[in-house]
Design a protein around this motif. Structure first.
Motif, mmCIF file in Angstrom:
data_model
loop_
_atom_site.group_PDB
_atom_site.id
_atom_site.type_symbol
_atom_site.label_atom_id
_atom_site.label_comp_id
_atom_site.label_asym_id
_atom_site.label_seq_id
_atom_site.Cartn_x
_atom_site.Cartn_y
_atom_site.Cartn_z
ATOM 1 N N SER A 289 -13.745 30.548 -24.585
ATOM 2 C CA SER A 289 -14.813 31.483 -24.941
ATOM 3 C C SER A 289 -15.590 31.035 -26.170
ATOM 4 C CB SER A 289 -14.231 32.878 -25.187
ATOM 5 O OG SER A 289 -13.290 32.843 -26.258
ATOM 6 N N ARG A 290 -15.007 30.140 -26.969
ATOM 7 C CA ARG A 290 -15.651 29.735 -28.225
ATOM 8 C C ARG A 290 -15.961 28.247 -28.296
ATOM 9 N NH1 ARG A 290 -13.340 32.715 -33.479
ATOM 10 N NH2 ARG A 290 -15.156 31.557 -34.198
ATOM 11 N N TYR A 291 -15.384 27.467 -27.393
ATOM 12 C CA TYR A 291 -15.577 26.021 -27.467
ATOM 13 C C TYR A 291 -17.042 25.675 -27.214
ATOM 14 C CZ TYR A 291 -14.475 21.071 -27.015
ATOM 15 O OH TYR A 291 -14.408 19.716 -27.199
ATOM 16 N N PRO A 292 -17.653 24.848 -28.084
ATOM 17 C CA PRO A 292 -19.102 24.580 -27.986
ATOM 18 C C PRO A 292 -19.469 23.609 -26.864
ATOM 19 C CG PRO A 292 -18.150 23.325 -29.792
ATOM 20 C CD PRO A 292 -17.045 24.180 -29.259
ATOM 21 N N THR A 293 -19.611 24.109 -25.666
ATOM 22 C CA THR A 293 -20.023 23.280 -24.532
ATOM 23 C C THR A 293 -21.544 23.096 -24.542
ATOM 24 O OG1 THR A 293 -20.315 25.191 -23.095
ATOM 25 C CG2 THR A 293 -18.129 24.209 -23.165
ATOM 26 N N PHE A 412 -18.089 15.591 -12.307
ATOM 27 C CA PHE A 412 -18.037 15.183 -13.711
ATOM 28 C C PHE A 412 -19.154 15.836 -14.513
ATOM 29 C CE2 PHE A 412 -19.053 11.599 -16.824
ATOM 30 C CZ PHE A 412 -18.131 12.040 -17.763
ATOM 31 N N MET A 413 -20.354 15.843 -13.964
ATOM 32 C CA MET A 413 -21.494 16.441 -14.669
ATOM 33 C C MET A 413 -21.289 17.944 -14.853
ATOM 34 S SD MET A 413 -24.554 14.279 -12.815
ATOM 35 C CE MET A 413 -25.891 15.041 -13.713
ATOM 36 N N TYR A 414 -20.732 18.592 -13.835
ATOM 37 C CA TYR A 414 -20.437 20.027 -13.939
ATOM 38 C C TYR A 414 -19.415 20.274 -15.043
ATOM 39 C CZ TYR A 414 -18.937 24.732 -12.611
ATOM 40 O OH TYR A 414 -18.617 26.072 -12.625
ATOM 41 N N TYR A 415 -18.364 19.460 -15.069
ATOM 42 C CA TYR A 415 -17.318 19.593 -16.084
ATOM 43 C C TYR A 415 -17.877 19.379 -17.484
ATOM 44 C CZ TYR A 415 -13.140 18.431 -18.796
ATOM 45 O OH TYR A 415 -12.160 18.387 -19.755
ATOM 46 N N VAL A 416 -18.709 18.367 -17.619
ATOM 47 C CA VAL A 416 -19.309 18.057 -18.929
ATOM 48 C C VAL A 416 -20.167 19.216 -19.421
ATOM 49 C CG1 VAL A 416 -21.086 16.623 -20.039
ATOM 50 C CG2 VAL A 416 -19.242 15.552 -18.736
ATOM 51 N N TYR A 417 -20.958 19.782 -18.550
ATOM 52 C CA TYR A 417 -21.915 20.815 -18.972
ATOM 53 C C TYR A 417 -21.239 22.145 -19.268
ATOM 54 C CZ TYR A 417 -26.360 23.284 -19.279
ATOM 55 O OH TYR A 417 -27.437 24.013 -19.745
#
Length: 485
Positions: A289-293, A412-417
Protein backbone atom coordinates in the motif's frame (compact mmCIF):
# COMPACT_ATOMS: atom_id res chain seq x y z
CA UNK A 1 25.47 -46.62 -44.32
CA UNK A 2 28.97 -45.99 -42.95
CA UNK A 3 28.58 -42.25 -43.52
CA UNK A 4 25.22 -42.24 -41.70
CA UNK A 5 26.75 -44.11 -38.74
CA UNK A 6 29.67 -41.68 -38.62
CA UNK A 7 27.23 -38.73 -38.62
CA UNK A 8 25.31 -40.28 -35.73
CA UNK A 9 28.54 -40.77 -33.76
CA UNK A 10 29.59 -37.18 -34.40
CA UNK A 11 26.18 -35.92 -33.26
CA UNK A 12 26.33 -37.94 -30.06
CA UNK A 13 29.86 -36.74 -29.42
CA UNK A 14 28.93 -33.10 -29.94
CA UNK A 15 25.88 -33.46 -27.70
CA UNK A 16 28.04 -34.99 -24.97
CA UNK A 17 30.61 -32.21 -25.36
CA UNK A 18 27.98 -29.48 -25.03
CA UNK A 19 26.39 -31.08 -21.97
CA UNK A 20 29.72 -31.76 -20.25
CA UNK A 21 30.98 -28.24 -20.91
CA UNK A 22 27.80 -26.82 -19.36
CA UNK A 23 27.95 -29.15 -16.35
CA UNK A 24 31.62 -28.41 -15.62
CA UNK A 25 31.20 -24.63 -15.88
CA UNK A 26 28.02 -24.63 -13.81
CA UNK A 27 29.55 -26.81 -11.10
CA UNK A 28 32.76 -24.82 -10.80
CA UNK A 29 30.88 -21.51 -10.80
CA UNK A 30 28.34 -22.70 -8.21
CA UNK A 31 31.03 -24.15 -5.93
CA UNK A 32 33.33 -21.12 -5.96
CA UNK A 33 31.08 -18.09 -5.58
CA UNK A 34 30.09 -17.15 -2.01
CA UNK A 35 26.65 -17.46 -0.45
CA UNK A 36 23.98 -14.98 -1.57
CA UNK A 37 25.69 -14.37 -4.91
CA UNK A 38 22.44 -14.32 -6.88
CA UNK A 39 19.27 -12.22 -6.62
CA UNK A 40 17.42 -13.12 -3.39
CA UNK A 41 19.43 -16.32 -2.92
CA UNK A 42 19.31 -15.91 0.85
CA UNK A 43 15.49 -15.72 0.87
CA UNK A 44 15.23 -18.66 -1.51
CA UNK A 45 17.70 -20.78 0.41
CA UNK A 46 15.64 -20.36 3.60
CA UNK A 47 12.89 -22.45 2.00
CA UNK A 48 15.29 -25.25 0.96
CA UNK A 49 16.91 -25.18 4.41
CA UNK A 50 13.51 -25.42 6.13
CA UNK A 51 12.58 -28.52 4.10
CA UNK A 52 16.02 -29.99 4.84
CA UNK A 53 15.86 -29.31 8.59
CA UNK A 54 12.29 -30.52 9.04
CA UNK A 55 12.69 -33.74 7.01
CA UNK A 56 10.59 -32.80 4.01
CA UNK A 57 7.99 -30.63 5.71
CA UNK A 58 6.83 -27.75 3.50
CA UNK A 59 6.56 -24.29 5.05
CA UNK A 60 3.60 -21.96 4.77
CA UNK A 61 4.29 -18.71 2.97
CA UNK A 62 3.95 -16.72 6.18
CA UNK A 63 6.08 -19.01 8.36
CA UNK A 64 8.46 -16.80 10.44
CA UNK A 65 11.42 -19.11 9.71
CA UNK A 66 11.33 -18.36 5.99
CA UNK A 67 9.75 -14.90 5.99
CA UNK A 68 11.91 -11.87 5.13
CA UNK A 69 11.70 -9.10 7.72
CA UNK A 70 11.93 -6.26 5.20
CA UNK A 71 9.56 -7.51 2.48
CA UNK A 72 7.32 -9.41 4.89
CA UNK A 73 6.93 -12.43 2.58
CA UNK A 74 8.76 -15.61 1.67
CA UNK A 75 9.45 -17.62 -1.45
CA UNK A 76 7.30 -20.39 0.03
CA UNK A 77 4.35 -18.60 -1.59
CA UNK A 78 5.89 -19.43 -4.97
CA UNK A 79 6.30 -22.98 -6.37
CA UNK A 80 8.96 -24.70 -4.27
CA UNK A 81 9.83 -27.90 -6.16
CA UNK A 82 13.27 -26.53 -6.99
CA UNK A 83 13.93 -26.04 -3.27
CA UNK A 84 12.57 -29.51 -2.53
CA UNK A 85 15.16 -31.01 -4.89
CA UNK A 86 17.87 -28.88 -3.23
CA UNK A 87 16.78 -30.25 0.15
CA UNK A 88 17.08 -33.81 -1.16
CA UNK A 89 20.66 -33.14 -2.21
CA UNK A 90 21.35 -31.63 1.22
CA UNK A 91 19.94 -34.71 3.00
CA UNK A 92 21.99 -37.06 0.80
CA UNK A 93 25.18 -35.09 1.44
CA UNK A 94 24.50 -35.17 5.17
CA UNK A 95 24.51 -38.97 5.09
CA UNK A 96 28.17 -39.01 4.08
CA UNK A 97 29.67 -35.91 5.68
CA UNK A 98 28.94 -32.72 7.57
CA UNK A 99 29.17 -29.92 5.01
CA UNK A 100 28.67 -27.30 7.72
CA UNK A 101 28.29 -23.77 6.39
CA UNK A 102 29.10 -24.94 2.86
CA UNK A 103 25.90 -26.96 2.62
CA UNK A 104 24.42 -24.15 0.51
CA UNK A 105 26.79 -25.32 -2.24
CA UNK A 106 25.16 -28.73 -2.12
CA UNK A 107 21.76 -27.06 -2.46
CA UNK A 108 22.98 -25.34 -5.63
CA UNK A 109 23.61 -28.69 -7.32
CA UNK A 110 19.89 -28.93 -8.06
CA UNK A 111 20.14 -25.75 -10.14
CA UNK A 112 23.34 -26.98 -11.78
CA UNK A 113 21.53 -30.12 -12.96
CA UNK A 114 18.41 -28.22 -14.04
CA UNK A 115 20.37 -25.96 -16.40
CA UNK A 116 22.55 -28.85 -17.57
CA UNK A 117 19.32 -30.66 -18.45
CA UNK A 118 18.08 -27.56 -20.24
CA UNK A 119 21.23 -27.51 -22.39
CA UNK A 120 20.70 -31.20 -23.22
CA UNK A 121 17.12 -30.68 -24.39
CA UNK A 122 18.08 -27.54 -26.35
CA UNK A 123 20.78 -29.51 -28.16
CA UNK A 124 18.33 -32.33 -28.93
CA UNK A 125 15.70 -29.86 -30.12
CA UNK A 126 18.19 -28.03 -32.33
CA UNK A 127 18.62 -31.02 -34.64
CA UNK A 128 14.87 -31.19 -35.25
CA UNK A 129 14.28 -27.44 -35.55
CA UNK A 130 17.14 -27.11 -38.07
CA UNK A 131 17.15 -30.53 -39.80
CA UNK A 132 20.14 -31.51 -41.92
CA UNK A 133 17.86 -32.04 -44.94
CA UNK A 134 17.33 -28.28 -45.11
CA UNK A 135 20.13 -26.69 -43.08
CA UNK A 136 23.86 -27.08 -42.75
CA UNK A 137 24.67 -29.07 -39.55
CA UNK A 138 26.58 -26.05 -38.25
CA UNK A 139 23.34 -24.03 -38.05
CA UNK A 140 21.86 -26.24 -35.35
CA UNK A 141 25.04 -26.08 -33.26
CA UNK A 142 25.04 -22.30 -33.42
CA UNK A 143 21.45 -22.28 -32.14
CA UNK A 144 22.38 -24.73 -29.36
CA UNK A 145 25.32 -22.54 -28.36
CA UNK A 146 23.32 -19.33 -28.54
CA UNK A 147 20.30 -20.59 -26.57
CA UNK A 148 22.09 -22.96 -24.22
CA UNK A 149 25.16 -20.91 -23.34
CA UNK A 150 23.73 -17.42 -22.99
CA UNK A 151 25.76 -16.13 -20.00
CA UNK A 152 22.68 -15.11 -18.01
CA UNK A 153 21.05 -18.52 -18.58
CA UNK A 154 24.21 -20.24 -17.35
CA UNK A 155 24.34 -17.93 -14.31
CA UNK A 156 20.82 -19.04 -13.34
CA UNK A 157 22.25 -22.51 -12.72
CA UNK A 158 24.82 -21.35 -10.17
CA UNK A 159 22.71 -20.25 -7.19
CA UNK A 160 19.50 -21.37 -5.46
CA UNK A 161 16.47 -20.19 -7.46
CA UNK A 162 13.49 -21.42 -9.47
CA UNK A 163 14.43 -19.80 -12.81
CA UNK A 164 16.75 -22.75 -13.46
CA UNK A 165 13.86 -25.22 -13.25
CA UNK A 166 11.85 -22.96 -15.55
CA UNK A 167 14.66 -23.16 -18.13
CA UNK A 168 14.59 -26.95 -17.94
CA UNK A 169 10.81 -27.06 -18.39
CA UNK A 170 10.91 -24.69 -21.36
CA UNK A 171 13.65 -26.75 -23.01
CA UNK A 172 11.59 -29.93 -22.51
CA UNK A 173 8.54 -28.29 -24.06
CA UNK A 174 10.59 -26.92 -26.96
CA UNK A 175 11.94 -30.41 -27.61
CA UNK A 176 8.43 -31.92 -27.61
CA UNK A 177 7.29 -29.27 -30.09
CA UNK A 178 10.33 -30.01 -32.26
CA UNK A 179 9.55 -33.75 -32.16
CA UNK A 180 6.03 -33.00 -33.39
CA UNK A 181 7.35 -30.80 -36.22
CA UNK A 182 9.66 -33.60 -37.34
CA UNK A 183 7.09 -36.41 -37.12
CA UNK A 184 3.99 -34.43 -38.08
CA UNK A 185 1.90 -36.17 -35.43
CA UNK A 186 1.47 -36.26 -31.65
CA UNK A 187 2.70 -39.70 -30.60
CA UNK A 188 1.78 -40.95 -27.13
CA UNK A 189 5.41 -40.72 -26.03
CA UNK A 190 5.78 -37.14 -27.21
CA UNK A 191 2.44 -36.16 -25.71
CA UNK A 192 3.58 -37.44 -22.31
CA UNK A 193 6.84 -35.51 -22.67
CA UNK A 194 4.84 -32.37 -23.39
CA UNK A 195 2.70 -33.01 -20.30
CA UNK A 196 5.76 -33.51 -18.09
CA UNK A 197 7.29 -30.31 -19.44
CA UNK A 198 4.11 -28.35 -18.71
CA UNK A 199 3.86 -29.82 -15.20
CA UNK A 200 7.47 -28.90 -14.43
CA UNK A 201 6.81 -25.43 -15.85
CA UNK A 202 3.77 -25.02 -13.57
CA UNK A 203 5.99 -25.91 -10.60
CA UNK A 204 8.82 -23.55 -11.54
CA UNK A 205 8.17 -19.82 -11.93
CA UNK A 206 5.03 -17.89 -12.86
CA UNK A 207 6.71 -15.81 -15.58
CA UNK A 208 7.21 -19.02 -17.60
CA UNK A 209 3.49 -19.89 -17.70
CA UNK A 210 3.21 -18.55 -21.25
CA UNK A 211 4.79 -21.85 -22.32
CA UNK A 212 1.85 -23.74 -20.82
CA UNK A 213 -0.69 -21.55 -22.60
CA UNK A 214 1.14 -21.79 -25.92
CA UNK A 215 1.56 -25.56 -25.56
CA UNK A 216 -2.20 -25.86 -25.18
CA UNK A 217 -2.70 -23.70 -28.27
CA UNK A 218 -0.02 -25.52 -30.28
CA UNK A 219 -1.51 -28.93 -29.53
CA UNK A 220 -5.09 -27.88 -30.28
CA UNK A 221 -4.30 -25.91 -33.43
CA UNK A 222 -2.04 -28.56 -34.95
CA UNK A 223 -4.55 -31.34 -34.25
CA UNK A 224 -7.58 -29.44 -35.53
CA UNK A 225 -5.98 -27.65 -38.48
CA UNK A 226 -3.00 -29.69 -39.65
CA UNK A 227 -4.22 -33.30 -39.67
CA UNK A 228 -5.66 -34.64 -42.93
CA UNK A 229 -8.45 -36.67 -41.35
CA UNK A 230 -12.13 -35.71 -41.41
CA UNK A 231 -13.08 -33.13 -38.80
CA UNK A 232 -14.89 -35.67 -36.63
CA UNK A 233 -11.77 -37.82 -36.32
CA UNK A 234 -9.61 -34.79 -35.55
CA UNK A 235 -11.92 -33.76 -32.71
CA UNK A 236 -11.96 -37.33 -31.39
CA UNK A 237 -8.14 -37.44 -31.39
CA UNK A 238 -8.01 -34.02 -29.74
CA UNK A 239 -10.07 -35.19 -26.79
CA UNK A 240 -8.54 -38.65 -26.61
CA UNK A 241 -4.93 -37.49 -26.58
CA UNK A 242 -5.72 -34.21 -24.83
CA UNK A 243 -7.19 -36.08 -21.85
CA UNK A 244 -3.94 -38.03 -21.51
CA UNK A 245 -1.88 -34.82 -21.57
CA UNK A 246 -4.17 -33.07 -19.09
CA UNK A 247 -4.24 -36.10 -16.75
CA UNK A 248 -0.45 -36.45 -16.65
CA UNK A 249 0.02 -32.71 -16.19
CA UNK A 250 -2.49 -32.43 -13.34
CA UNK A 251 -1.23 -35.61 -11.67
CA UNK A 252 2.26 -34.14 -11.50
CA UNK A 253 1.53 -30.53 -10.55
CA UNK A 254 -2.03 -30.39 -9.26
CA UNK A 255 -1.02 -31.07 -5.65
CA UNK A 256 0.68 -27.67 -5.41
CA UNK A 257 -2.40 -25.69 -6.39
CA UNK A 258 -4.67 -27.82 -4.19
CA UNK A 259 -2.32 -27.16 -1.28
CA UNK A 260 -2.46 -23.41 -1.98
CA UNK A 261 -6.25 -23.49 -2.08
CA UNK A 262 -6.39 -25.30 1.27
CA UNK A 263 -3.82 -23.07 3.00
CA UNK A 264 -4.86 -19.72 1.54
CA UNK A 265 -8.66 -19.83 1.40
CA UNK A 266 -9.00 -20.88 -2.23
CA UNK A 267 -6.10 -18.81 -3.57
CA UNK A 268 -4.75 -21.31 -6.12
CA UNK A 269 -1.50 -19.54 -6.90
CA UNK A 270 -1.09 -17.71 -3.60
CA UNK A 271 -0.63 -14.23 -5.03
CA UNK A 272 -3.42 -12.60 -3.00
CA UNK A 273 -2.24 -14.32 0.19
CA UNK A 274 1.32 -13.17 -0.52
CA UNK A 275 0.21 -9.54 -0.91
CA UNK A 276 -1.79 -9.73 2.33
CA UNK A 277 1.23 -11.18 4.13
CA UNK A 278 3.43 -8.35 2.86
CA UNK A 279 0.92 -5.76 4.02
CA UNK A 280 0.91 -7.34 7.47
CA UNK A 281 4.59 -8.10 8.09
CA UNK A 282 6.72 -5.91 5.79
CA UNK A 283 8.64 -2.87 6.99
CA UNK A 284 6.32 0.12 6.76
CA UNK A 285 7.79 1.62 3.59
CA UNK A 286 7.84 -1.77 1.85
CA UNK A 287 4.18 -2.63 2.28
CA UNK A 288 2.27 -2.86 -1.02
CA UNK A 289 0.00 0.00 0.00
CA UNK A 290 2.97 2.34 0.51
CA UNK A 291 5.71 1.04 -1.76
CA UNK A 292 6.49 3.70 -4.42
CA UNK A 293 5.64 1.93 -7.68
CA UNK A 294 5.72 3.78 -11.03
CA UNK A 295 1.92 3.72 -11.01
CA UNK A 296 1.77 5.56 -7.66
CA UNK A 297 4.46 7.99 -8.77
CA UNK A 298 2.51 8.72 -11.99
CA UNK A 299 5.53 7.85 -14.12
CA UNK A 300 5.17 7.53 -17.86
CA UNK A 301 6.86 4.69 -19.67
CA UNK A 302 9.43 7.17 -20.91
CA UNK A 303 10.25 7.96 -17.28
CA UNK A 304 10.66 4.25 -16.53
CA UNK A 305 12.74 3.41 -19.59
CA UNK A 306 15.16 6.28 -19.07
CA UNK A 307 15.38 6.07 -15.27
CA UNK A 308 18.88 5.31 -13.97
CA UNK A 309 19.37 4.15 -10.40
CA UNK A 310 22.62 5.37 -8.78
CA UNK A 311 23.83 1.76 -8.60
CA UNK A 312 23.27 1.02 -12.28
CA UNK A 313 25.73 1.49 -15.12
CA UNK A 314 22.91 2.11 -17.61
CA UNK A 315 19.36 3.41 -17.71
CA UNK A 316 16.47 1.03 -16.97
CA UNK A 317 16.01 -0.22 -20.54
CA UNK A 318 19.70 -0.89 -21.18
CA UNK A 319 20.06 -2.51 -17.76
CA UNK A 320 17.28 -4.96 -18.65
CA UNK A 321 18.87 -5.72 -22.01
CA UNK A 322 22.42 -6.21 -20.76
CA UNK A 323 21.21 -8.31 -17.82
CA UNK A 324 19.25 -10.51 -20.23
CA UNK A 325 22.60 -11.28 -21.85
CA UNK A 326 24.53 -11.47 -18.60
CA UNK A 327 24.87 -9.49 -15.37
CA UNK A 328 26.09 -11.47 -12.39
CA UNK A 329 26.15 -11.41 -8.61
CA UNK A 330 23.55 -9.11 -7.08
CA UNK A 331 23.40 -7.08 -10.31
CA UNK A 332 26.94 -5.82 -9.52
CA UNK A 333 29.10 -7.63 -12.07
CA UNK A 334 28.53 -6.22 -15.54
CA UNK A 335 29.93 -7.58 -18.76
CA UNK A 336 32.02 -5.02 -20.67
CA UNK A 337 29.56 -2.85 -22.58
CA UNK A 338 31.49 -3.57 -25.80
CA UNK A 339 30.67 -7.27 -25.38
CA UNK A 340 26.99 -6.49 -24.80
CA UNK A 341 27.06 -4.33 -27.93
CA UNK A 342 28.52 -7.28 -29.87
CA UNK A 343 25.57 -9.40 -28.73
CA UNK A 344 23.14 -6.61 -29.68
CA UNK A 345 24.73 -6.44 -33.13
CA UNK A 346 24.49 -10.21 -33.46
CA UNK A 347 20.81 -10.17 -32.50
CA UNK A 348 20.16 -7.22 -34.82
CA UNK A 349 21.69 -8.99 -37.81
CA UNK A 350 19.49 -12.00 -37.12
CA UNK A 351 16.49 -9.69 -36.89
CA UNK A 352 17.32 -8.18 -40.28
CA UNK A 353 17.46 -11.69 -41.73
CA UNK A 354 14.03 -12.49 -40.28
CA UNK A 355 12.56 -9.39 -41.92
CA UNK A 356 13.36 -11.00 -45.27
CA UNK A 357 11.53 -14.17 -44.21
CA UNK A 358 8.07 -12.89 -43.31
CA UNK A 359 6.65 -15.65 -45.48
CA UNK A 360 7.50 -18.07 -42.67
CA UNK A 361 4.40 -16.73 -40.89
CA UNK A 362 2.06 -17.04 -43.87
CA UNK A 363 0.40 -19.95 -45.73
CA UNK A 364 2.78 -21.82 -48.00
CA UNK A 365 2.14 -22.89 -51.55
CA UNK A 366 1.78 -26.61 -52.06
CA UNK A 367 1.81 -28.43 -55.38
CA UNK A 368 -0.58 -31.36 -55.70
CA UNK A 369 -0.20 -33.88 -58.52
CA UNK A 370 -3.35 -35.76 -59.48
CA UNK A 371 -3.23 -38.82 -61.73
CA UNK A 372 -6.12 -40.73 -63.32
CA UNK A 373 -6.60 -43.18 -66.10
CA UNK A 374 -8.72 -42.33 -69.11
CA UNK A 375 -11.61 -44.74 -69.67
CA UNK A 376 -10.47 -47.82 -71.60
CA UNK A 377 -6.88 -46.61 -71.82
CA UNK A 378 -3.61 -47.45 -70.10
CA UNK A 379 -2.44 -43.85 -70.32
CA UNK A 380 -2.35 -41.64 -67.24
CA UNK A 381 -3.65 -38.13 -67.31
CA UNK A 382 -1.58 -35.98 -64.98
CA UNK A 383 -2.88 -32.71 -63.62
CA UNK A 384 -0.78 -30.40 -61.45
CA UNK A 385 -2.56 -28.02 -59.13
CA UNK A 386 -0.98 -25.35 -56.93
CA UNK A 387 -2.93 -24.85 -53.74
CA UNK A 388 -2.37 -22.88 -50.55
CA UNK A 389 -1.61 -24.94 -47.48
CA UNK A 390 -3.47 -22.52 -45.19
CA UNK A 391 -2.67 -24.26 -41.94
CA UNK A 392 1.03 -25.08 -42.10
CA UNK A 393 2.30 -26.52 -38.79
CA UNK A 394 5.63 -24.71 -39.05
CA UNK A 395 3.77 -21.43 -39.55
CA UNK A 396 1.70 -22.06 -36.41
CA UNK A 397 4.93 -22.85 -34.59
CA UNK A 398 6.46 -19.54 -35.67
CA UNK A 399 3.41 -17.51 -34.68
CA UNK A 400 3.37 -19.07 -31.22
CA UNK A 401 7.08 -18.36 -30.82
CA UNK A 402 6.24 -14.68 -31.26
CA UNK A 403 3.57 -15.02 -28.58
CA UNK A 404 6.15 -16.69 -26.31
CA UNK A 405 8.30 -13.57 -26.64
CA UNK A 406 5.44 -11.14 -26.07
CA UNK A 407 3.93 -12.85 -22.99
CA UNK A 408 6.94 -12.62 -20.62
CA UNK A 409 7.69 -9.09 -21.82
CA UNK A 410 4.07 -8.07 -21.13
CA UNK A 411 4.05 -9.74 -17.70
CA UNK A 412 7.33 -8.07 -16.83
CA UNK A 413 6.08 -4.63 -17.83
CA UNK A 414 2.91 -5.13 -15.78
CA UNK A 415 4.98 -6.19 -12.76
CA UNK A 416 7.32 -3.23 -13.14
CA UNK A 417 4.51 -0.68 -13.38
CA UNK A 418 2.26 -2.01 -10.63
CA UNK A 419 4.57 -3.85 -8.21
CA UNK A 420 8.31 -3.22 -8.31
CA UNK A 421 10.53 -1.29 -10.69
CA UNK A 422 13.03 -4.10 -11.22
CA UNK A 423 15.47 -3.88 -14.12
CA UNK A 424 16.48 -7.54 -14.33
CA UNK A 425 16.63 -9.36 -17.63
CA UNK A 426 15.99 -12.72 -15.94
CA UNK A 427 12.30 -11.80 -15.80
CA UNK A 428 12.09 -12.08 -19.59
CA UNK A 429 14.25 -15.22 -19.79
CA UNK A 430 11.21 -17.27 -20.95
CA UNK A 431 11.64 -15.45 -24.28
CA UNK A 432 15.20 -16.77 -24.68
CA UNK A 433 14.61 -19.88 -26.78
CA UNK A 434 12.09 -18.42 -29.25
CA UNK A 435 14.13 -15.24 -29.67
CA UNK A 436 17.33 -17.17 -30.32
CA UNK A 437 15.50 -19.42 -32.79
CA UNK A 438 14.60 -16.37 -34.86
CA UNK A 439 18.12 -14.94 -34.55
CA UNK A 440 19.58 -18.23 -35.83
CA UNK A 441 17.07 -18.48 -38.69
CA UNK A 442 17.84 -14.87 -39.63
CA UNK A 443 21.58 -15.49 -39.71
CA UNK A 444 21.06 -18.56 -41.86
CA UNK A 445 19.06 -16.49 -44.34
CA UNK A 446 21.68 -13.72 -44.52
CA UNK A 447 24.63 -16.07 -44.93
CA UNK A 448 22.89 -18.10 -47.63
CA UNK A 449 22.08 -14.93 -49.53
CA UNK A 450 25.40 -13.09 -49.22
CA UNK A 451 28.01 -15.84 -48.69
CA UNK A 452 27.78 -18.16 -51.66
CA UNK A 453 30.63 -20.54 -50.76
CA UNK A 454 29.40 -23.24 -48.43
CA UNK A 455 32.87 -23.79 -46.94
CA UNK A 456 33.09 -20.15 -45.86
CA UNK A 457 29.60 -20.27 -44.34
CA UNK A 458 30.57 -23.41 -42.46
CA UNK A 459 33.58 -21.70 -40.86
CA UNK A 460 31.57 -18.61 -39.97
CA UNK A 461 29.10 -20.83 -38.11
CA UNK A 462 31.90 -22.73 -36.39
CA UNK A 463 33.67 -19.57 -35.23
CA UNK A 464 30.43 -18.02 -33.97
CA UNK A 465 29.50 -21.23 -32.17
CA UNK A 466 32.91 -21.44 -30.49
CA UNK A 467 32.67 -17.79 -29.36
CA UNK A 468 29.15 -18.25 -28.02
CA UNK A 469 30.12 -21.34 -26.02
CA UNK A 470 33.27 -19.63 -24.73
CA UNK A 471 31.39 -16.49 -23.66
CA UNK A 472 30.13 -17.69 -20.24
CA UNK A 473 33.50 -19.31 -19.52
CA UNK A 474 35.24 -15.99 -20.18
CA UNK A 475 32.68 -14.17 -18.03
CA UNK A 476 33.42 -16.50 -15.14
CA UNK A 477 37.21 -16.33 -15.51
CA UNK A 478 37.64 -12.60 -16.15
CA UNK A 479 34.66 -11.10 -14.31
CA UNK A 480 33.32 -13.36 -11.55
CA UNK A 481 36.57 -14.80 -10.19
CA UNK A 482 38.34 -11.42 -9.85
CA UNK A 483 35.22 -9.84 -8.26
CA UNK A 484 35.11 -12.40 -5.44
CA UNK A 485 38.86 -12.92 -5.30
Amino acid sequence: MLKKKKTEINEKTMTLVFVLLAFVLLTVWAMTQPFDSGPDEHMRYLVADYIYKYHGALPRGDDPEVRNKVWGISYAYYPIVSYMVSAVFMRIARLFTNPGYSIFKVARMADVLFVTGAVYFVVKASGKLFPKEKYSPEVRWMFAALAGFMPQAIFLGTYVNTDSLALLSMAMILYSWACYLEAGDWSLRNSILLAVGMAVCALSYYNAYGWILCSFLFFCLTVLLCREEPVKQRVAFLFRRGIVIAAVTLALCGWWFIRNAVLYDGDLIGRKACAQCAEKYAAVDYRPSRYPTPEKLNWSWKDILLYQDPGWQHNWLLTVLVSFIGTFGLMQIYMPYSVSKAYFLFFGMGGIGILTMLGMFYPKKRTVVKERKAAGSEKLKIKTITVYDKWDRKGIFHLLLILLILIPVGLFMYYVYYSDNQAQGRYIMPALYPAMYFVTAGWNRLLERFVKKENIRMWIYRILTALLVASPFLCYIFLVVPFYG
